[in-house]
Design an enzyme around this catalytic site. Structure first.
Site, short mmCIF file in Angstrom:
data_model
loop_
_atom_site.label_atom_id
_atom_site.label_comp_id
_atom_site.label_asym_id
_atom_site.label_seq_id
_atom_site.Cartn_x
_atom_site.Cartn_y
_atom_site.Cartn_z
CB SER A 94 -0.85 -0.02 1.28
OG SER A 94 -1.45 1.24 1.51
CE1 TYR A 139 -4.41 -1.94 5.08
CE2 TYR A 139 -3.26 0.10 4.57
CZ TYR A 139 -3.96 -1.02 4.15
OH TYR A 139 -4.21 -1.21 2.80
N1 LIG Z 1 -8.60 -0.51 -1.88
C1 LIG Z 1 -7.60 0.29 -1.56
O1 LIG Z 1 -7.73 1.54 -1.58
C2 LIG Z 1 -6.26 -0.28 -1.16
C3 LIG Z 1 -5.16 0.58 -1.10
C4 LIG Z 1 -3.92 0.07 -0.75
C5 LIG Z 1 -3.77 -1.28 -0.51
N2 LIG Z 1 -4.84 -2.10 -0.57
C6 LIG Z 1 -4.63 -3.53 -0.27
O2 LIG Z 1 -5.17 -4.34 -1.30
C7 LIG Z 1 -5.45 -5.62 -0.78
C8 LIG Z 1 -6.84 -6.06 -1.23
O3 LIG Z 1 -7.81 -5.25 -0.62
P1 LIG Z 1 -9.15 -4.77 -1.34
O4 LIG Z 1 -9.04 -3.31 -1.51
O5 LIG Z 1 -9.42 -5.62 -2.53
O6 LIG Z 1 -10.20 -5.04 -0.16
P2 LIG Z 1 -11.36 -6.12 0.04
O7 LIG Z 1 -11.86 -5.88 1.41
O8 LIG Z 1 -12.33 -6.02 -1.08
O9 LIG Z 1 -10.63 -7.53 -0.06
C9 LIG Z 1 -9.92 -8.11 1.02
C10 LIG Z 1 -9.75 -9.59 0.77
O10 LIG Z 1 -9.03 -10.17 1.86
C11 LIG Z 1 -9.67 -11.37 2.26
N3 LIG Z 1 -9.48 -11.59 3.70
C12 LIG Z 1 -9.72 -10.69 4.70
N4 LIG Z 1 -9.47 -11.26 5.89
C13 LIG Z 1 -9.05 -12.53 5.65
C14 LIG Z 1 -8.65 -13.61 6.49
N5 LIG Z 1 -8.65 -13.52 7.83
N6 LIG Z 1 -8.28 -14.77 5.92
C15 LIG Z 1 -8.32 -14.89 4.57
N7 LIG Z 1 -8.67 -13.91 3.73
C16 LIG Z 1 -9.05 -12.73 4.26
C17 LIG Z 1 -11.14 -11.17 1.93
O11 LIG Z 1 -11.80 -12.42 1.76
C18 LIG Z 1 -11.07 -10.35 0.64
O12 LIG Z 1 -11.05 -11.21 -0.46
C19 LIG Z 1 -5.29 -5.50 0.75
O13 LIG Z 1 -4.06 -6.04 1.14
C20 LIG Z 1 -5.31 -4.01 0.98
O14 LIG Z 1 -4.61 -3.65 2.15
C21 LIG Z 1 -6.09 -1.64 -0.91
#
Ligand SMILES: NC(=O)c1ccc[n+]([C@@H]2O[C@H](COP(=O)([O-])OP(=O)(O)OC[C@H]3O[C@@H](n4cnc5c(N)ncnc54)[C@H](O)[C@@H]3O)[C@@H](O)[C@H]2O)c1
Length: 267
Positions: A143, A156
């Site tokens: 991130s 985080y």
């Molecule tokens: N969306 C953003 O703005 C953003 C920005 C920077 C980084 N990220 C990172 O991108 C990645 C994906 O996030 P996203 O935005 O798609 O969010 P999201 O909430 O849509 O997806 C999160 C995923 O993690 C899985 N997950 C959560 N807890 C879990 C557990 N205990 N065991 C197994 N699986 C688990 C969920 O099933 C889901 O598929 C994350 O690592 C997040 O930190 C997202």
């Protein structure tokens, strides 16, 4: 175009959001997809069916709550029995925003486990076989918060900074494995800024309430705060970068942390 025929990709948290978009892109290049995440049977069935339609040579779901190391070991053993992962995308992540003084300790433990420790266990299980094959890709979804901090995100930010450090070390340890023709074994991080998925919804709702504005205005305000392009990213854009990192031509991109953040971290 990158051809992933004959390759297997494990994408953690691929039932939705960025993980699903990465799985779709790798499926489009012909990879077998090991789907993973927290979801009900109907959603799992739908995602696997969808990925096969997108071009995946196969798609199967693997269970495992990443808060628990024993479940991660079972997950990795099941994927190994399915042929093992040539490509490992550590994407699953959770977020909780609050002041350091108010964060419950179980929230600290969960965020560190899912966002950081899980990647240690999956890499430890998958990378020796990648080295034997001479081709492997680990793509860790960090991130902007792996590069800079924001208030109210202590666990985080700590986990994502840790994930980048872990990735650099693994990248060095495996840098000389394989060769140009096979593609080598690389470890890199993608560092998204605001990307349109479920994980940012609580922050959007908080901003709507704080400013008394609608969703669109709240999102615009969040972007104005941090992301100079004033544009959010789409999950598919992260998927496109992940696919490029999988190609043999990226063999010398080693231990990088690549921002996709509209300029957030160059300020
Ligand atoms: N969306 C953003 O703005 C953003 C920005 C920077 C980084 N990220 C990172 O991108 C990645 C994906 O996030 P996203 O935005 O798609 O969010 P999201 O909430 O849509 O997806 C999160 C995923 O993690 C899985 N997950 C959560 N807890 C879990 C557990 N205990 N065991 C197994 N699986 C688990 C969920 O099933 C889901 O598929 C994350 O690592 C997040 O930190 C997202």
């Amino acid at each position: 175009m990158t051809d992933l025929t004959g390759k297997t990709a494990l994408v953690t948290g691929s039932v939705q959001g960025i993980g699903l978009a990465i799985a779709e892109t790798l499926a489009g290049a012909g990879a077998r997809i090991a789907v993973h995440g927290i979801a009900g049977d109907a959603q799992i069935e739908e995602v696997c069916h969808h990925l096969r339609k997108k071009g995946a040579a196969d798609a199967a779901f693997f269970r495992g709550d990443l808060r628990h190391p024993t479940q991660i070991q079972d997950l990795m053993a099941a994927v190994a029995a399915w042929g093992g992962a040539d490509i490992l995308v550590n994407n699953a992540g959770i977020q909780h925003t609050d002041w350091l003084s108010k964060l419950p300790s179980d929230m600290w433990e969960s965020i560190l486990s899912v966002n950081l420790s899980a990647a240690f266990y999956t890499m430890q299980a998958a990378m020796p076989e990648m080295a034997n094959r001479g081709y492997g890709r680990v793509i860790n979804i960090a991130s902007v918060h792996g590069l800079v901090a924001s208030k109210q995100k202590a666990p985080y930010v700590a986990a994502k900074h840790g994930l980048i450090g872990l990735s650099k070390t693994a990248a060095l340890e495996y840098a000389s494995r394989g060769d140009k023709a096979k593609g080598g074994v690389t470890v890199n991080c993608i560092c998204p800024g605001w990307t349109n998925t479920a994980i940012i919804e609580p922050q959007i709702k908080e901003r709507m309430a704080a400013l008394g504005v609608d969703r669109e205005a709240a999102v615009a305000d969040m972007l104005k705060d941090k992301q100079p392009s004033l544009r959010g990213s789409e999950p598919a854009e992260i998927g496109a970068l992940a696919l490029w990192l999988c190609s043999p031509v990226a063999h010398n991109v080693v231990g990088a942390s690549i921002p996709v953040d509209g300029g957030w971290t160059v300020q």
